[in-house]
Design a protein around this motif. Sequence first.
Motif, mmCIF file in Angstrom:
data_model
loop_
_atom_site.group_PDB
_atom_site.id
_atom_site.type_symbol
_atom_site.label_atom_id
_atom_site.label_comp_id
_atom_site.label_asym_id
_atom_site.label_seq_id
_atom_site.Cartn_x
_atom_site.Cartn_y
_atom_site.Cartn_z
ATOM 1 N N SER A 28 43.849 39.566 31.018
ATOM 2 C CA SER A 28 44.753 38.740 31.804
ATOM 3 C C SER A 28 44.008 38.031 32.927
ATOM 4 C CB SER A 28 45.843 39.614 32.404
ATOM 5 O OG SER A 28 45.289 40.379 33.444
ATOM 6 N N ASN A 29 44.692 37.056 33.535
ATOM 7 C CA ASN A 29 44.063 36.329 34.647
ATOM 8 C C ASN A 29 43.808 37.256 35.831
ATOM 9 O OD1 ASN A 29 46.768 36.628 35.306
ATOM 10 N ND2 ASN A 29 47.097 34.475 35.766
ATOM 11 N N ASN A 30 44.694 38.236 36.066
ATOM 12 C CA ASN A 30 44.475 39.180 37.175
ATOM 13 C C ASN A 30 43.229 40.024 36.929
ATOM 14 O OD1 ASN A 30 46.861 38.350 38.388
ATOM 15 N ND2 ASN A 30 48.071 39.864 37.329
ATOM 16 N N ALA A 31 43.129 40.584 35.715
ATOM 17 C CA ALA A 31 41.969 41.430 35.401
ATOM 18 C C ALA A 31 40.690 40.601 35.373
ATOM 19 C CB ALA A 31 42.184 42.127 34.066
ATOM 20 N N ALA A 32 40.769 39.372 34.857
ATOM 21 C CA ALA A 32 39.573 38.528 34.796
ATOM 22 C C ALA A 32 39.080 38.174 36.196
ATOM 23 C CB ALA A 32 39.877 37.253 34.006
ATOM 24 N N THR A 33 40.006 37.846 37.102
ATOM 25 C CA THR A 33 39.608 37.520 38.478
ATOM 26 C C THR A 33 38.990 38.735 39.154
ATOM 27 O OG1 THR A 33 41.417 35.926 38.585
ATOM 28 C CG2 THR A 33 40.419 36.565 40.657
ATOM 29 N N ALA A 42 35.055 38.446 40.416
ATOM 30 C CA ALA A 42 34.924 38.223 41.865
ATOM 31 C C ALA A 42 33.752 39.001 42.476
ATOM 32 C CB ALA A 42 36.234 38.551 42.574
ATOM 33 N N PRO A 43 33.582 40.319 42.194
ATOM 34 C CA PRO A 43 32.432 41.017 42.783
ATOM 35 C C PRO A 43 31.092 40.445 42.326
ATOM 36 C CG PRO A 43 34.019 42.583 41.916
ATOM 37 C CD PRO A 43 34.438 41.230 41.451
ATOM 38 N N SER A 71 21.223 36.485 46.453
ATOM 39 C CA SER A 71 19.854 36.424 45.949
ATOM 40 C C SER A 71 19.443 35.019 45.504
ATOM 41 C CB SER A 71 19.694 37.386 44.772
ATOM 42 O OG SER A 71 20.597 37.052 43.741
ATOM 43 N N MET A 72 20.340 34.041 45.608
ATOM 44 C CA MET A 72 20.042 32.671 45.192
ATOM 45 C C MET A 72 20.477 31.702 46.284
ATOM 46 S SD MET A 72 21.466 32.798 41.282
ATOM 47 C CE MET A 72 21.386 31.034 41.130
ATOM 48 N N PRO A 73 19.831 30.543 46.384
ATOM 49 C CA PRO A 73 20.255 29.553 47.381
ATOM 50 C C PRO A 73 21.475 28.752 46.889
ATOM 51 C CG PRO A 73 18.349 28.745 46.211
ATOM 52 C CD PRO A 73 18.625 30.127 45.677
ATOM 53 N N VAL A 74 22.597 29.447 46.715
ATOM 54 C CA VAL A 74 23.819 28.818 46.200
ATOM 55 C C VAL A 74 24.938 29.099 47.191
ATOM 56 C CG1 VAL A 74 25.510 28.837 44.316
ATOM 57 C CG2 VAL A 74 23.096 29.125 43.809
ATOM 58 N N HIS A 75 25.729 28.079 47.478
ATOM 59 C CA HIS A 75 26.884 28.289 48.344
ATOM 60 C C HIS A 75 27.864 29.217 47.619
ATOM 61 C CE1 HIS A 75 30.374 27.526 50.845
ATOM 62 N NE2 HIS A 75 29.569 26.926 51.713
ATOM 63 N N PRO A 76 28.351 30.270 48.284
ATOM 64 C CA PRO A 76 29.219 31.245 47.594
ATOM 65 C C PRO A 76 30.471 30.626 46.988
ATOM 66 C CG PRO A 76 28.619 32.031 49.782
ATOM 67 C CD PRO A 76 28.083 30.654 49.656
ATOM 68 N N LEU A 77 31.030 29.600 47.632
ATOM 69 C CA LEU A 77 32.249 28.990 47.105
ATOM 70 C C LEU A 77 32.014 28.228 45.806
ATOM 71 C CD1 LEU A 77 34.012 27.790 50.370
ATOM 72 C CD2 LEU A 77 34.572 29.755 48.943
ATOM 73 N N LEU A 78 30.756 27.799 45.563
ATOM 74 C CA LEU A 78 30.459 27.120 44.300
ATOM 75 C C LEU A 78 30.608 28.061 43.109
ATOM 76 C CD1 LEU A 78 27.441 24.816 45.133
ATOM 77 C CD2 LEU A 78 29.720 24.134 44.386
ATOM 78 N N LEU A 79 30.566 29.355 43.349
ATOM 79 C CA LEU A 79 30.793 30.327 42.288
ATOM 80 C C LEU A 79 32.195 30.921 42.355
ATOM 81 C CD1 LEU A 79 27.389 32.214 42.364
ATOM 82 C CD2 LEU A 79 28.097 30.417 40.806
ATOM 83 N N MET A 80 32.666 31.185 43.564
ATOM 84 C CA MET A 80 33.964 31.840 43.723
ATOM 85 C C MET A 80 35.111 30.955 43.240
ATOM 86 S SD MET A 80 33.510 34.873 44.878
ATOM 87 C CE MET A 80 35.153 35.296 45.425
ATOM 88 N N ILE A 81 35.094 29.680 43.610
ATOM 89 C CA ILE A 81 36.204 28.796 43.237
ATOM 90 C C ILE A 81 36.277 28.581 41.727
ATOM 91 C CG2 ILE A 81 37.080 26.423 43.420
ATOM 92 C CD1 ILE A 81 36.395 26.559 46.392
#
Length: 196
Positions: free
Chosen positions: A99-104, A108-109, A117-127
């Motif tokens: 489900s979308n709840n379980a997938a999120t 998320a972690p 460990s990477m030069p990536v803005h966290p929101l570029l992955l979280m969103i």
Amino acid sequence: MLKVLSMTRSITDDISGWGALFNGRAGDGNVSVMMATLLFIIPNKKQEGEKLMDWNKCMKLPWKIILLLGSDFAIADGDQTSALADILSKALYFLKFTSNNAATTLVAPLFIQIPKSMPVHPLLLMIPGAIGAQFVLLFPIGTPSNIVRFTTGHIEIQDMIKTGLPLKTAGTGVLSLLMPTLGNFIFYQFAKFTST
């Protein structure tokens, strides 16, 4: 009563609730089971010997929905308490079939740890992780609304796949195009603005 018991199980760090009587082993599930059991014990005062709940009334409950949603929350809780390596190894499999709840909860972690460990803005992955998890449209367990529609018996799994696959493909394509381009520009401009 259910809300009161849930709220008073553990009040604050300094003030322990009734859960302290059980050495902190009592959870919200215990409260729910206890309240459900009381329904089979408390008389309903309409007819002598009749309780608020009996087996005939219990059989009329929408058990398909209850079990599908319950399994959804169980998967989400299991994924949340598992190690990061387990999350990574299961991510591709579960994002298609859970489900979308379980997938999120699953991704998320992972997306919180990667930017450390990477030069990536966290929101570029979280969103994209949060939005992409909403594309689980192919199966009944994908969202609670899918479960409700499927249990009516008017919609088959083939219908859900026929409608969900184009939506999932289009959504994934748009997300994959926008996040590295427009998303990258917005988040780095915002980071410059907040740092000045």
